[in-house]
Scaffold this active site. Sequence first.
Site, PDB file in Angstrom:
ATOM      1  N   GLY A  12      15.022  42.219   8.103  1.00  0.00           N
ATOM      2  CA  GLY A  12      15.464  41.739   6.597  1.00  0.00           C
ATOM      3  C   GLY A  12      16.287  42.935   6.330  1.00  0.00           C
ATOM      4  CB  ALA A  13      18.335  45.319   8.550  1.00  0.00           C
ATOM      5  CE  LYS A  19      20.966  46.886  -1.632  1.00  0.00           C
ATOM      6  NZ  LYS A  19      21.860  45.654  -2.176  1.00  0.00           N
ATOM      7  CG  LEU A 184      -2.951  51.290  -1.710  1.00  0.00           C
ATOM      8  CD1 LEU A 184      -3.798  50.660  -0.423  1.00  0.00           C
ATOM      9  CD2 LEU A 184      -4.226  51.825  -2.374  1.00  0.00           C
ATOM     10  CE  LYS A 186       3.862  53.036  -7.418  1.00  0.00           C
ATOM     11  NZ  LYS A 186       5.423  53.563  -7.816  1.00  0.00           N
ATOM     12  CG  HIS A 244       1.021  46.684  -7.033  1.00  0.00           C
ATOM     13  ND1 HIS A 244       1.248  46.745  -5.603  1.00  0.00           N
ATOM     14  CD2 HIS A 244       2.464  46.627  -7.323  1.00  0.00           C
ATOM     15  CE1 HIS A 244       2.365  46.379  -5.360  1.00  0.00           C
ATOM     16  NE2 HIS A 244       2.886  46.116  -6.299  1.00  0.00           N
ATOM     17  CE  LYS A 338       7.720  42.143 -13.463  1.00  0.00           C
ATOM     18  NZ  LYS A 338       8.628  43.192 -12.651  1.00  0.00           N
ATOM     19  CE  LYS A 344       1.663  54.357 -21.131  1.00  0.00           C
ATOM     20  NZ  LYS A 344       1.481  54.956 -22.623  1.00  0.00           N
ATOM     21  CG  ASP A 398      -0.859  68.480 -20.069  1.00  0.00           C
ATOM     22  OD1 ASP A 398      -0.842  67.694 -19.114  1.00  0.00           O
ATOM     23  OD2 ASP A 398       0.211  68.342 -21.006  1.00  0.00           O
TER      24      ASP A 398
HETATM   25  C1  BG6 Z   1       6.586  45.260  -7.097  1.00  0.00           C
HETATM   26  C2  BG6 Z   1       6.615  43.933  -8.045  1.00  0.00           C
HETATM   27  O1  BG6 Z   1       5.603  45.018  -6.179  1.00  0.00           O
HETATM   28  O2  BG6 Z   1       6.055  46.500  -7.825  1.00  0.00           O
HETATM   29  C3  BG6 Z   1       7.734  44.197  -9.025  1.00  0.00           C
HETATM   30  O3  BG6 Z   1       6.917  42.868  -7.328  1.00  0.00           O
HETATM   31  C4  BG6 Z   1       7.606  45.748  -9.935  1.00  0.00           C
HETATM   32  O4  BG6 Z   1       7.904  43.215  -9.949  1.00  0.00           O
HETATM   33  C5  BG6 Z   1       7.275  46.810  -8.702  1.00  0.00           C
HETATM   34  O5  BG6 Z   1       8.580  45.885 -10.423  1.00  0.00           O
HETATM   35  C6  BG6 Z   1       6.696  47.858  -9.745  1.00  0.00           C
HETATM   36  O6  BG6 Z   1       6.654  48.947  -8.496  1.00  0.00           O
HETATM   37  P1  BG6 Z   1       6.963  50.524  -9.089  1.00  0.00           P
HETATM   38  O7  BG6 Z   1       6.968  51.382  -7.863  1.00  0.00           O
HETATM   39  O8  BG6 Z   1       8.319  50.605  -9.584  1.00  0.00           O
HETATM   40  O9  BG6 Z   1       6.078  50.837 -10.076  1.00  0.00           O
END
Ligand code: BG6
Length: 486
Positions: A12-13, A19, A184, A186, A244, A338, A344, A398
């Site tokens: 899928g390059a 990219k 995972l 981050k 996530h 979204k 955040k 903090d």
């Molecule tokens: C992706 C989602 O897995 O994670 C996207 O498909 C979302 O919709 C993205 O924007 C968020 O990732 P990050 O790293 O920008 O927080």
Amino acid sequence: RFDENTVIVVFGASGDLAKKKTFPALFGLYREGRLAGSTKIIGFARSDLSDQGLRERITPFLSYDKTKQAHVKALEEFLALCSYHRSAYDKPDGFEALEKKVDELDAASGVAQSHRLYYLALPPSVFTVVATNLKKYCYPGSKGHARLIVEKPFGHDLDSSRQLQRDLAPLWSEDELFRIDHYLGKEMVKNLIPVRFSNTCLGSSWNNRYIDSIQITFKETFGTEGRGGYFDSIGIIRDVMQNHLLQVLTLLLMDKPKDFGSESIRDEKVKLLKAIEPIDVHDILVGQYSRSADGSKPAYLDDDTVTPNSRAITFAAIALKVHNDTWDGVPVILKAGKALDESKVEIRIQFKPVHTGIYENSARNELVIRIQPDEAMYLKMNIKVPGVANQVSISELDLTYKDRYSSEFYIPQAYESLIKDCLEDDHSNFVRDDELDVSWKLFTPLLQYLEGPNGPQPALYPYGSRGPDGLADFVKKHGYVYEPRD
Ligand code: BG6
């Protein structure tokens, strides 16, 4: 480990993920000296591209400091490692030709047999055919290792996820598969295990005796412009919650693993996931964004690629209950949306108030772990107001990374960190098959309800707002106490 003499093939390059994420991550590793010079990178896709064409396509996304000679040199060297191979995904001859190309690269560098890292930056519809062809035509045999990296979506629901497992399992063993959930990788997510288990002050209060409620929040300021057609059948729950946010939750609440081994960590994650009660459809709030208040930003339904009158969910808040001795009674709210007012991702752990005696019912402690932007961790504490006053008020301990750590601490991008783990053959930060299964078991009934004939109409919220109107009440109902500062 296969950090030396590895051929990395990015499938899928020519696509967006490769990219924007895969090649930049590989370059980041190279620039920081974490990818051996003996590595070869082959981009594989259907588009008609030359080696140079691939290099030109990815270069704008590779980040480096033009004023640093070492970076400029790294860029040149990295691009020289990259080449392109054009093929369809379902044609054996394209894979045979890939194998021949790898053999030639090996011969040119005097390597008997390179290791292979196959990165599938591909839509799920071609996962299985590519995995099959790779196993058949491009498996290195006994002299080298091969690993397969796959990206979500790992299915659409429990059945399709199981089908995908059934298709892949006979070809690629669990040890050879890396299922990426980029959260995972981050920094602050990777920090959860060390922070929780190396600090006794946290460990002792990390339970339902001291904690009242937990929130894990994901907010983005942009909508689905440009990918509405894709998003329409996905929705925010599949997009970021089932993967996530649930991953963050498990690392936050699981018991201490017996060692650092990837199986020990994932065993604990699965145990925790299994303790989550089925989601009660009354414990959810779902929304879809409408046009912004000033009319400048479109509604979700304004996107031509979206089904007219789509009920797709662009915002969801869900209250989960974890049924075990440690977490019984502590609501865990997952919130994701979204087209909101800010971008955040954070965890908010609210402690119980002081129940009796002096300072009874003073403001609660709250530990906030900000995953992005600007990694930070802060603890809200009651402190005597400085000076002659005697009362307490809430303030923060903090730890904001950019203030505390100088730039000599390089924080890798999530994908960099994860590809490095693959090269070290460390599975700790990847999703195991049983983990995936439990997560779909949890969310599939909810998705069936939401998408079924009796599913609710999502509450509309304006683009750029905080979310649907009922959000503050939802969060309050599920245990979070909003305490304004004095
Ligand atoms: C992706 C989602 O897995 O994670 C996207 O498909 C979302 O919709 C993205 O924007 C968020 O990732 P990050 O790293 O920008 O927080």
